[in-house]
Design a protein around this motif. Structure first.
Motif, PDB file in Angstrom:
ATOM      1  N   GLU A 336       0.832  -1.216   0.000  1.00 16.37           N
ATOM      2  CA  GLU A 336       0.000   0.000   0.000  1.00 16.37           C
ATOM      3  C   GLU A 336       0.860   1.257   0.000  1.00 16.37           C
ATOM      4  O   GLU A 336       0.522   2.253  -0.630  1.00 16.37           O
ATOM      5  N   LYS A 337       1.982   1.183   0.716  1.00 17.17           N
ATOM      6  CA  LYS A 337       2.829   2.369   0.831  1.00 17.17           C
ATOM      7  C   LYS A 337       3.608   2.628  -0.460  1.00 17.17           C
ATOM      8  O   LYS A 337       3.723   3.770  -0.900  1.00 17.17           O
ATOM      9  N   TYR A 338       4.150   1.582  -1.061  1.00 14.45           N
ATOM     10  CA  TYR A 338       5.079   1.792  -2.171  1.00 14.45           C
ATOM     11  C   TYR A 338       4.547   1.361  -3.543  1.00 14.45           C
ATOM     12  O   TYR A 338       5.126   1.695  -4.568  1.00 14.45           O
ATOM     13  N   GLY A 339       3.478   0.588  -3.574  1.00 12.22           N
ATOM     14  CA  GLY A 339       3.000   0.038  -4.845  1.00 12.22           C
ATOM     15  C   GLY A 339       2.442   1.117  -5.761  1.00 12.22           C
ATOM     16  O   GLY A 339       2.094   2.215  -5.322  1.00 12.22           O
ATOM     17  N   THR A 340       2.358   0.786  -7.056  1.00 15.46           N
ATOM     18  CA  THR A 340       1.792   1.740  -8.021  1.00 15.46           C
ATOM     19  C   THR A 340       0.470   1.198  -8.568  1.00 15.46           C
ATOM     20  O   THR A 340       0.009   1.638  -9.617  1.00 15.46           O
ATOM     21  N   LYS A 341      -0.110   0.210  -7.895  1.00 15.02           N
ATOM     22  CA  LYS A 341      -1.417  -0.348  -8.255  1.00 15.02           C
ATOM     23  C   LYS A 341      -1.412  -0.961  -9.653  1.00 15.02           C
ATOM     24  O   LYS A 341      -2.388  -0.863 -10.383  1.00 15.02           O
ATOM     25  N   HIS A 342      -0.283  -1.543 -10.037  1.00 13.50           N
ATOM     26  CA  HIS A 342      -0.160  -2.180 -11.352  1.00 13.50           C
ATOM     27  C   HIS A 342      -0.416  -3.680 -11.190  1.00 13.50           C
ATOM     28  O   HIS A 342      -1.528  -4.158 -11.393  1.00 13.50           O
ATOM     29  N   SER A 343       0.606  -4.440 -10.773  1.00 14.19           N
ATOM     30  CA  SER A 343       0.471  -5.896 -10.617  1.00 14.19           C
ATOM     31  C   SER A 343       1.128  -6.318  -9.316  1.00 14.19           C
ATOM     32  O   SER A 343       2.245  -5.887  -9.024  1.00 14.19           O
ATOM     33  N   GLU A 344       0.435  -7.140  -8.540  1.00 16.89           N
ATOM     34  CA  GLU A 344       0.950  -7.592  -7.250  1.00 16.89           C
ATOM     35  C   GLU A 344       0.602  -9.074  -7.104  1.00 16.89           C
ATOM     36  O   GLU A 344      -0.489  -9.490  -7.502  1.00 16.89           O
ATOM     37  N   ALA A 345       1.539  -9.857  -6.527  1.00 14.17           N
ATOM     38  CA  ALA A 345       1.283 -11.298  -6.437  1.00 14.17           C
ATOM     39  C   ALA A 345       1.576 -11.863  -5.055  1.00 14.17           C
ATOM     40  O   ALA A 345       2.389 -11.318  -4.314  1.00 14.17           O
ATOM     41  N   ILE A 346       0.885 -12.959  -4.755  1.00 17.16           N
ATOM     42  CA  ILE A 346       1.185 -13.732  -3.544  1.00 17.16           C
ATOM     43  C   ILE A 346       1.467 -15.171  -3.966  1.00 17.16           C
ATOM     44  O   ILE A 346       0.808 -15.703  -4.866  1.00 17.16           O
ATOM     45  N   ILE A 347       2.478 -15.768  -3.326  1.00 21.77           N
ATOM     46  CA  ILE A 347       2.731 -17.191  -3.543  1.00 21.77           C
ATOM     47  C   ILE A 347       2.434 -17.887  -2.222  1.00 21.77           C
ATOM     48  O   ILE A 347       3.066 -17.589  -1.210  1.00 21.77           O
ATOM     49  N   THR A 348       1.446 -18.758  -2.239  1.00 17.63           N
ATOM     50  CA  THR A 348       1.089 -19.496  -1.018  1.00 17.63           C
ATOM     51  C   THR A 348       0.244 -20.699  -1.393  1.00 17.63           C
ATOM     52  O   THR A 348      -0.432 -20.703  -2.431  1.00 17.63           O
ATOM     53  N   GLU A 349       0.293 -21.733  -0.530  1.00 16.11           N
ATOM     54  CA  GLU A 349      -0.605 -22.882  -0.709  1.00 16.11           C
ATOM     55  C   GLU A 349      -1.830 -22.732   0.185  1.00 16.11           C
ATOM     56  O   GLU A 349      -2.719 -23.582   0.165  1.00 16.11           O
TER      57      GLU A 349
END
Lengths: 418, 418
Positions: A336-349
């Motif tokens: 939220e602080k640094y992102g530019t609201k383009h693409s964000e991912a999570i890797i988790t099972e």
């Protein structure tokens, strides 16, 4: 300066008039025109390469870096790619033929919401001659006139491309004036575009952050903001090791200079402690330079300590910021602080954690267990794209042909009053 | 001034945080909150009327005109209307529950395009206390926080309304901070909103032309432009006399001060010569003051000659500009020159001419044989509206709840890389 002022305004006026004629052409007429442009570009490749050489020579004098020079370079193959790109646009559905919705009111009024061209698109971009062709193709197919202002370092190449497009348009039903090229290198000429609201319906800046910022700040015409991507991947405690490593490497190294490439990886601490040897050897294998936070830098050999600007920066290179976090909440707060609201991912099972990420992270595209490199019109099945919107209004994410249209209510009655 | 700067920014920050919490509430939670606000407004009507009296007293001192004073006035009945307006919003579909589209790529990636709130809406409006309630209801229902900046002449009324809303929100799951009110009358406070891009997602100015112009020119945040309507009706040679006269009178006199009211009538010359006696007696009957072009002014008793600004002006009164034209082409050219792309109508029994008008005239709403007064969210069946967009991006024409949302791509995989 006074003369360039008159010039740009006159060009915008001509574009508007041509746009009106273009807006009512049939899909066939527009497709035929694109095919003729494609053929003419291929026929004239040696002229294009000659003109391109002038830009390359100037670029060499100015010591532009190799990535820049490569983007500027035209080859016979690349000209063929331009032409084939146009042929692909021919295959796309014409968005302007669509009735979005239709209903009848109780008083008998028939309401039709139809999709129509925007009118005139102002395209402001850097020294990439391919944008000249791509943007023209998408604008014409969607029934819009276009005003092109490319980077000055590609002036001769762009001029040549546009002259071929104009020759081609002479053989079609699309008015030549529907494609306007601002041949001036004067910054003032570009800035005049920013306020010609009477003639231009939208500005699309495509390029680096400072170009986009200038347009957004100075324009009074609506802007479709494209592309700065400070992309994060969060490796959760329950991330699968193979998926995590493959995705980090792919998102960082497949094409580091594009906006959907990874810039910062946020790693849950336990996961990091368990898998750091494998991770470090992978990062080394791909020559990735790590900028780590205080903890990470101690454990990753050869890494440098990240400073504040590392978290905000779009490296567009093999540099990668690495931050260790306690949990998903810390990861989301960082994004939220640094992102530019383009693409964000999570890797988790962990499906619940994944759902939380997909719901709470505010971006054009949010991913679970996949590379952020898929944020792209063709990869997602939209066909060609005019850019990737990082704004929330009008269009978000990859923008295909429908993003170049608006709607109009056509209401028919037999004397209804209110 | 420094303190107001900090203040507005802090309010925007709080709105953003509250907006995040609000964005994931259920439709039920949001509806319950709106119903509680509605009840509290009704319960507190005498407090609201008392506070409103302060604004009315000041307005009298300043000699505001009667239309202005009427818009400012609160009555018990009007407070009930506010509350019932909120209860209507409760019945509207929650746009944020919608999956716009969903598809699976060949590589197995599942893509979901979901509708989500914009985040924080900045609403800038003139001295109409009803906007405070309407805009809050629509923002909260669509999961958005809102920052309200109303006209200074309604300061006490708006403050009172917001204090009742805050009291009510205390009893709901919506954070009180989701509704922020800029209590300053300092113009600087408003201007700070224009650039708080980090916290505010969209600005919606609602009011007269100069307010909208200021916001569009100065804001770096995306703006949803609403409403100036310089509305035309073209009476074709083949117009039915009864339909034409009824529609002119309705569009001009039903509510002259609103944006979908008629301002200029363009009349085909033959039609005018054949029907001018009937037309003139109707215009007289309704006390319409005609500003005619050189030809018309000679034939319409009591009319004055139109000057250039008559063609561009939104009278918002019983004044009407009248121009005689040779044909539809002259009418369309006039509309292109002076229209504001809001609502435009043609009256004719000739279907081909009607089609040409509906296709060629570029406006949010184009009409055939109906009054332009129907350009309105509730009249067209959209439910409540936040304003009427005259821009082409994002939303055009009446803006209902979906205009207060954006979309997000949620992409799920099992390790896909590119």
């Amino acid at each position: 300066m006074a003369s360039s002022q008159i010039n740009v305004k006159e060009q915008a006026k001509k574009a508007q008039i041509a746009g009106k004629a273009l807006s009512i052409l049939s899909t066939n007429d527009k497709n035929e025109a694109l095919l003729i442009i494609a053929d003419e570009l291929e026929k004239n490749y040696s002229f294009l390469l000659n003109e391109n050489q002038k830009d390359l020579d100037k670029g060499k004098e100015k010591n532009f870096d190799s990535a820049f020079m490569d983007r500027l370079l035209l080859t016979k193959e690349r000209v063929n790619d331009f032409a084939n790109g146009l042929r692909e646009v021919v295959k796309l559905k014409d968005p302007t033929s669509e009735i979005v919705s239709e209903w009848t009111l109780e008083n008998g009024l028939k309401v039709k919401n139809v999709r129509v061209p925007l009118g005139v698109i102002g395209m402001i971009y850097e020294a990439r001659p391919n944008v000249t062709v791509d943007a023209t193709g998408l604008a014409l197919k969607s029934g819009n006139a276009i005003i092109l202002k490319g980077g000055s370092s590609a002036l001769s190449s762009n001029k040549a491309i546009v002259s071929v497009i104009h020759e081609a348009l002479n053989k079609t039903k699309i008015p030549v004036d529907a494609v306007q090229f601002i041949a001036s290198t004067d910054r003032k000429a570009t800035e005049q575009l920013f306020t010609l609201k009477q003639y231009i319906d939208v500005l699309i800046p495509r390029g680096g952050g400072s170009l986009i910022e200038t347009v957004v700040t100075k324009a009074t015409i609506p802007v479709l903001e494209t592309g700065v991507g400070n992309v994060h991947i969060y490796i959760d405690k329950e991330a699968d090791v193979e998926k995590a490593l493959n995705i980090i490497i792919n998102a960082k190294t497949d094409r580091p200079a594009v906006c959907n490439a990874l810039e910062t990886v946020l790693i849950q601490k336990d996961w990091f402690m368990n898998h750091k040897d494998l991770l470090i050897s992978k990062l080394n294998e791909y020559n990735i330079s790590v900028h780590g936070d205080k903890e990470a830098v101690k454990m990753i050999p050869g890494s440098v300590e990240a400073v504040e600007k590392d978290w905000a920066e779009e490296y567009l290179s093999l540099d990668l910021a690495v931050k260790l976090v306690n949990d998903i909440q810390e990861a989301i707060t960082h994004i939220e602080k640094y992102g530019t609201k383009h693409s964000e991912a999570i890797i988790t099972e962990n499906q619940n954690i994944a759902e939380q990420f997909l719901q709470e992270v505010d971006a054009a595209a949010v991913y679970h267990n996949a590379s952020t490199r898929f944020t792209d019109g063709s990869a997602l099945g939209y066909g060609a794209e005019i850019g990737i919107s990082t704004q929330k209004l009008h269009a978000r994410g990859p923008m295909g042909l429908p993003a170049l249209t608006t709607t109009k209510l056509q209401i028919s009655g037999n004397g209804q009053i209110r």
